[in-house]
Scaffold this motif. Sequence first.
Motif, PDB file in Angstrom:
ATOM      1  N   ILE A   1     -12.445   8.314  -2.952  1.00 55.34           N
ATOM      2  CA  ILE A   1     -11.836   7.059  -2.528  1.00 55.34           C
ATOM      3  C   ILE A   1     -10.372   7.356  -2.225  1.00 55.34           C
ATOM      4  O   ILE A   1      -9.668   7.942  -3.058  1.00 55.34           O
ATOM      5  N   SER A   2      -9.917   6.974  -1.036  1.00 57.42           N
ATOM      6  CA  SER A   2      -8.540   7.280  -0.615  1.00 57.42           C
ATOM      7  C   SER A   2      -7.784   6.015  -0.241  1.00 57.42           C
ATOM      8  O   SER A   2      -8.372   5.035   0.208  1.00 57.42           O
ATOM      9  N   ALA A   3      -6.463   6.101  -0.424  1.00 55.71           N
ATOM     10  CA  ALA A   3      -5.561   5.032  -0.005  1.00 55.71           C
ATOM     11  C   ALA A   3      -4.460   5.667   0.823  1.00 55.71           C
ATOM     12  O   ALA A   3      -3.824   6.624   0.385  1.00 55.71           O
ATOM     13  N   ALA A   4      -4.237   5.134   2.028  1.00 59.74           N
ATOM     14  CA  ALA A   4      -3.202   5.657   2.916  1.00 59.74           C
ATOM     15  C   ALA A   4      -2.097   4.625   3.074  1.00 59.74           C
ATOM     16  O   ALA A   4      -2.361   3.444   3.324  1.00 59.74           O
ATOM     17  N   ALA A   5      -0.851   5.071   2.908  1.00 57.61           N
ATOM     18  CA  ALA A   5       0.309   4.212   3.134  1.00 57.61           C
ATOM     19  C   ALA A   5       0.514   4.052   4.636  1.00 57.61           C
ATOM     20  O   ALA A   5      -0.105   4.761   5.441  1.00 57.61           O
ATOM     21  N   ALA A   6       1.376   3.139   5.013  1.00 61.46           N
ATOM     22  CA  ALA A   6       1.613   2.848   6.432  1.00 61.46           C
ATOM     23  C   ALA A   6       2.061   4.078   7.222  1.00 61.46           C
ATOM     24  O   ALA A   6       1.761   4.204   8.405  1.00 61.46           O
ATOM     25  N   ASN A   7       2.770   5.022   6.556  1.00 62.83           N
ATOM     26  CA  ASN A   7       3.246   6.216   7.265  1.00 62.83           C
ATOM     27  C   ASN A   7       2.208   7.344   7.283  1.00 62.83           C
ATOM     28  O   ASN A   7       2.494   8.439   7.730  1.00 62.83           O
TER      29      ASN A   7
END
Length: 118
Positions: A95-101
């Motif tokens: 499970i991954s979470a990517a920030a806006a950048n």
Amino acid sequence: MLRALLSLSVIALAACGSSSTGPAGGAASVASVTVTGAAASVAIGGGVQFAAVAKDASGNVMSGQTYTWSSSSTANATVSASGLATGVAAGPVTISAAAANGVKGSASLTVSGTIKLP
């Protein structure tokens, strides 16, 4: 006169000090994202809430970030926009979470073959 001018210059430079903003007063960039889950495994049909924490290059927590959540295998688990992963079929998944950048972090989840009854 020179002493007064130097004093004003020192005060002006001190007022420029460092802050949590980036160049030209813009927002600091996310340097890392840490993802944690409430559990390391879930039954088919069960859910696990994940959370993400962003940090800048100095290691300071950056609150107020939004993340794009994803699953490495939607055949095994799906993940909602709020980070809730739901087991679909037995097997490992990331499970991954990517920030806006684009900087992202991830955590492992194992979906067991056990079916969670309502």
